[in-house]
Design a protein around this motif. Structure first.
Motif, PDB file in Angstrom:
ATOM      1  N   LYS A   9       0.863  -1.186   0.000  1.00 58.68           N
ATOM      2  CA  LYS A   9       0.000   0.000   0.000  1.00 58.68           C
ATOM      3  C   LYS A   9       0.899   1.235   0.000  1.00 58.68           C
ATOM      4  O   LYS A   9       1.279   1.724   1.049  1.00 58.68           O
ATOM      5  CB  LYS A   9      -0.881   0.020   1.253  1.00 58.68           C
ATOM      6  N   PRO A  10       1.264   1.747  -1.194  1.00 60.95           N
ATOM      7  CA  PRO A  10       2.145   2.912  -1.233  1.00 60.95           C
ATOM      8  C   PRO A  10       1.402   4.206  -0.928  1.00 60.95           C
ATOM      9  O   PRO A  10       0.189   4.302  -1.093  1.00 60.95           O
ATOM     10  CB  PRO A  10       2.640   2.908  -2.681  1.00 60.95           C
ATOM     11  N   GLY A  14      -4.724   4.879   3.779  1.00 63.56           N
ATOM     12  CA  GLY A  14      -4.780   4.052   4.979  1.00 63.56           C
ATOM     13  C   GLY A  14      -5.809   2.947   4.925  1.00 63.56           C
ATOM     14  O   GLY A  14      -6.016   2.250   5.912  1.00 63.56           O
ATOM     15  N   HIS A  15      -6.471   2.765   3.798  1.00 63.69           N
ATOM     16  CA  HIS A  15      -7.507   1.731   3.683  1.00 63.69           C
ATOM     17  C   HIS A  15      -6.880   0.446   3.155  1.00 63.69           C
ATOM     18  O   HIS A  15      -6.410   0.402   2.032  1.00 63.69           O
ATOM     19  CB  HIS A  15      -8.621   2.204   2.756  1.00 63.69           C
ATOM     20  N   ASP A  16      -6.894  -0.609   3.970  1.00 62.66           N
ATOM     21  CA  ASP A  16      -6.207  -1.835   3.565  1.00 62.66           C
ATOM     22  C   ASP A  16      -7.104  -3.061   3.472  1.00 62.66           C
ATOM     23  O   ASP A  16      -6.621  -4.160   3.235  1.00 62.66           O
ATOM     24  CB  ASP A  16      -5.038  -2.121   4.492  1.00 62.66           C
ATOM     25  N   ARG A  17      -8.395  -2.900   3.627  1.00 63.93           N
ATOM     26  CA  ARG A  17      -9.287  -4.061   3.595  1.00 63.93           C
ATOM     27  C   ARG A  17      -9.178  -4.827   2.275  1.00 63.93           C
ATOM     28  O   ARG A  17      -9.042  -6.039   2.269  1.00 63.93           O
ATOM     29  CB  ARG A  17     -10.726  -3.625   3.843  1.00 63.93           C
ATOM     30  N   GLY A  18      -9.234  -4.104   1.159  1.00 69.57           N
ATOM     31  CA  GLY A  18      -9.139  -4.758  -0.146  1.00 69.57           C
ATOM     32  C   GLY A  18      -7.808  -5.459  -0.342  1.00 69.57           C
ATOM     33  O   GLY A  18      -7.747  -6.579  -0.853  1.00 69.57           O
ATOM     34  N   ALA A  19      -6.729  -4.821   0.095  1.00 73.65           N
ATOM     35  CA  ALA A  19      -5.399  -5.424  -0.039  1.00 73.65           C
ATOM     36  C   ALA A  19      -5.316  -6.702   0.784  1.00 73.65           C
ATOM     37  O   ALA A  19      -4.708  -7.692   0.353  1.00 73.65           O
ATOM     38  CB  ALA A  19      -4.322  -4.436   0.390  1.00 73.65           C
ATOM     39  N   GLY A  37       1.705  -3.815   4.697  1.00 74.93           N
ATOM     40  CA  GLY A  37       0.918  -2.899   5.504  1.00 74.93           C
ATOM     41  C   GLY A  37       0.735  -1.573   4.781  1.00 74.93           C
ATOM     42  O   GLY A  37       1.118  -1.406   3.625  1.00 74.93           O
ATOM     43  N   ILE A  38       0.153  -0.604   5.487  1.00 78.29           N
ATOM     44  CA  ILE A  38      -0.216   0.667   4.872  1.00 78.29           C
ATOM     45  C   ILE A  38       0.917   1.684   4.926  1.00 78.29           C
ATOM     46  O   ILE A  38       1.882   1.523   5.656  1.00 78.29           O
ATOM     47  CB  ILE A  38      -1.479   1.248   5.538  1.00 78.29           C
ATOM     48  N   ARG A  39       0.736   2.710   4.117  1.00 82.72           N
ATOM     49  CA  ARG A  39       1.592   3.905   4.106  1.00 82.72           C
ATOM     50  C   ARG A  39       3.077   3.589   3.878  1.00 82.72           C
ATOM     51  O   ARG A  39       3.943   4.029   4.619  1.00 82.72           O
ATOM     52  CB  ARG A  39       1.388   4.711   5.375  1.00 82.72           C
ATOM     53  N   VAL A  57       5.126  -7.556  -7.589  1.00 81.00           N
ATOM     54  CA  VAL A  57       4.727  -6.554  -6.609  1.00 81.00           C
ATOM     55  C   VAL A  57       3.310  -6.137  -6.985  1.00 81.00           C
ATOM     56  O   VAL A  57       3.067  -5.686  -8.106  1.00 81.00           O
ATOM     57  CB  VAL A  57       5.648  -5.319  -6.615  1.00 81.00           C
ATOM     58  N   GLY A  58       2.387  -6.305  -6.049  1.00 83.82           N
ATOM     59  CA  GLY A  58       1.013  -5.867  -6.243  1.00 83.82           C
ATOM     60  C   GLY A  58       0.781  -4.604  -5.444  1.00 83.82           C
ATOM     61  O   GLY A  58       0.902  -4.616  -4.223  1.00 83.82           O
ATOM     62  N   LEU A  59       0.465  -3.521  -6.138  1.00 83.90           N
ATOM     63  CA  LEU A  59       0.203  -2.250  -5.479  1.00 83.90           C
ATOM     64  C   LEU A  59      -1.299  -2.061  -5.328  1.00 83.90           C
ATOM     65  O   LEU A  59      -2.039  -2.196  -6.300  1.00 83.90           O
ATOM     66  CB  LEU A  59       0.787  -1.093  -6.298  1.00 83.90           C
ATOM     67  N   SER A  60      -1.730  -1.737  -4.143  1.00 81.53           N
ATOM     68  CA  SER A  60      -3.133  -1.439  -3.867  1.00 81.53           C
ATOM     69  C   SER A  60      -3.225   0.055  -3.617  1.00 81.53           C
ATOM     70  O   SER A  60      -2.678   0.562  -2.637  1.00 81.53           O
ATOM     71  CB  SER A  60      -3.612  -2.217  -2.646  1.00 81.53           C
ATOM     72  N   ILE A  61      -3.916   0.756  -4.524  1.00 83.81           N
ATOM     73  CA  ILE A  61      -3.941   2.216  -4.451  1.00 83.81           C
ATOM     74  C   ILE A  61      -5.377   2.716  -4.599  1.00 83.81           C
ATOM     75  O   ILE A  61      -6.020   2.486  -5.621  1.00 83.81           O
ATOM     76  CB  ILE A  61      -3.046   2.847  -5.543  1.00 83.81           C
ATOM     77  N   LEU A  62      -5.846   3.407  -3.583  1.00 87.41           N
ATOM     78  CA  LEU A  62      -7.188   3.981  -3.606  1.00 87.41           C
ATOM     79  C   LEU A  62      -7.149   5.508  -3.606  1.00 87.41           C
ATOM     80  O   LEU A  62      -8.180   6.156  -3.701  1.00 87.41           O
ATOM     81  CB  LEU A  62      -7.987   3.502  -2.389  1.00 87.41           C
TER      82      LEU A  62
END
Length: 132
Positions: A9-10, A14-19, A37-39, A57-62
């Motif tokens: 989570k770059p 701060g939302h990590d549920r989907g990740a 983790g986040i941030r 590397v999987g990036l989760s970005i909202l």
């Protein structure tokens, strides 16, 4: 083939549920998953990816910063000689940005709402991992 995947989570999102759902889904599908983790800072994501010898590397970005953050991760991987690590990105991705992310070097893009089985199928194709 390498089944190790880093889910990160770059940025300041701060939302990590989907990740966490993606990480669990990939783990259940037979992947070895590392979740940062986040941030996370781009340099830290790249350092962990190299240290852990991941295939993807999987990036989760909202946050809306998906173009800049994805590009920065891809460039940082190249700068460290780790251009063989694929980068995928998921999250709140407008359809118009999907081709831009692919042009920037993302191996796959998973906008919000992508079925988890489609994600697993694509990740298997990227890593040659078969069903558990």
């Amino acid at each position: 083939m390498n089944s190790r995947v880093l889910v990160a989570k770059p940025g300041l999102d701060g939302h990590d549920r989907g990740a966490k759902i993606v990480a669990r889904t990939l783990r259940d599908a037979g992947f070895e998953v590392i979740f940062t983790g986040i941030r996370q800072r781009v340099d830290d994501i790249v350092a962990v990816a190299v240290q852990e010898d991941v295939a993807v590397v999987g990036l989760s970005i909202l946050s809306g910063a998906h173009l800049a953050l994805t590009t920065r991760v891809i460039e940082a991987l190249r700068a460290t000689g780790a251009e063989d690590i694929a980068v995928v990105v998921g999250g709140t991705i407008p359809p118009a940005d999907v081709p831009k992310l692919l042009s920037a070097g993302a191996a796959a893009v998973f906008p919000t709402g992508t079925p988890l089985d489609a994600l697993v199928t694509e990740m298997r194709a990227l890593t040659s991992v078969t069903s558990p």
